[in-house]
Write an enzyme that holds these catalytic residues in place. Structure first.
Site, short mmCIF file in Angstrom:
data_model
loop_
_atom_site.label_atom_id
_atom_site.label_comp_id
_atom_site.label_asym_id
_atom_site.label_seq_id
_atom_site.Cartn_x
_atom_site.Cartn_y
_atom_site.Cartn_z
N ASP A 44 -38.30 -59.95 -50.03
CA ASP A 44 -38.50 -58.35 -50.17
C ASP A 44 -38.06 -57.95 -48.49
O ASP A 44 -37.51 -57.04 -48.13
CB ASP A 44 -39.71 -58.00 -50.58
N TYR A 104 -46.77 -64.94 -54.14
CA TYR A 104 -47.42 -64.72 -55.33
C TYR A 104 -47.83 -66.18 -56.02
O TYR A 104 -48.54 -66.12 -57.00
CB TYR A 104 -46.63 -63.83 -56.34
#
Ligand code: AR6
Length: 174
Positions: A33, A125
């Site tokens: 990201d 994550y």
């Protein structure tokens, strides 16, 4: 649909759309990201802010996907999706598969034929890489009603690429 595995950086891929492993805020973060927003320039963030204001006031739900243009990147579109955080106690894999299925659907909607995916959820994550590859391939291999002709899984680093290749070829991990 052809499925390709490559080692590399998703921001340099010459495809119609690249997928971003975003978070619900759509306002950027680390990992892939961060790289996409850094290399793509401020236009992507401006579109993400507009999406928050118009359609996703409470954030983009986990498993969903939405497209923006790609700013200065070689791709035309960035498809932002939000992977689930890995949990050892709860099976969240359906949400991870949703990320791939919904990203393909959005690719169809914007007319993208070639799409590059990162290994959603397999970084910050915490999803185990081999299972993350398995979930991605389960969706991509069973995708029949898409106009996408090439799905490219872009693996960051040689270790991740080696694991992905073993899963891809059906060999057990050492
Ligand atoms: N190109 C391709 N893959 C990459 C790149 C790159 N330039 N950089 C990292 N990867 P992650 P997540 C790999 O952490 O686990 C962000 O802060 C990385 O090695 O980017 O879904 C978001 O804002 C790993 O294999 O995404 C969220 O808050 C894979 O991309 C959170 O991280 C995914 O790792 C999302 O975590």
């Amino acid at each position: 649909m052809e499925i390709a595995l490559v080692e590399g950086d998703i921001t340099t891929q010459r495809v119609d759309a690249i997928v971003n492993a975003a978070n619900s805020s759509l306002l950027g973060g680390g990992g892939v990201d961060g790289a996409i927003h850094r290399r793509g320039g401020p236009a992507i963030l401006a579109e993400c802010r507009a999406l928050r204001a118009s359609r996703y006031g409470r954030g983009l739900p986990t498993g969903q996907a939405v497209a923006t243009t790609a700013g200065e990147l070689p791709a035309r579109w960035v498809i932002h999706t939000v992977g689930p955080v890995w949990s050892a106690s709860e099976d969240r894999s359906a949400l991870l598969r949703d990320c791939y299925a919904n990203s393909l659907r959005v690719a169809d909607e914007v007319g993208a034929s070639t799409v590059a995916f990162p290994l959603v959820s397999a970084g910050i994550y915490g999803w185990p890489v081999d299972d993350a590859v398995g979930q991605a391939l389960a969706v991509l291999r069973s995708a029949t009603s898409t106009t996408v002709t090439e799905a490219r899984l872009v693996l960051f680093g040689s270790d991740t690429h080696a694991i992905a290749r073993e899963v891809f070829e059906g060999r057990p991990s050492p």
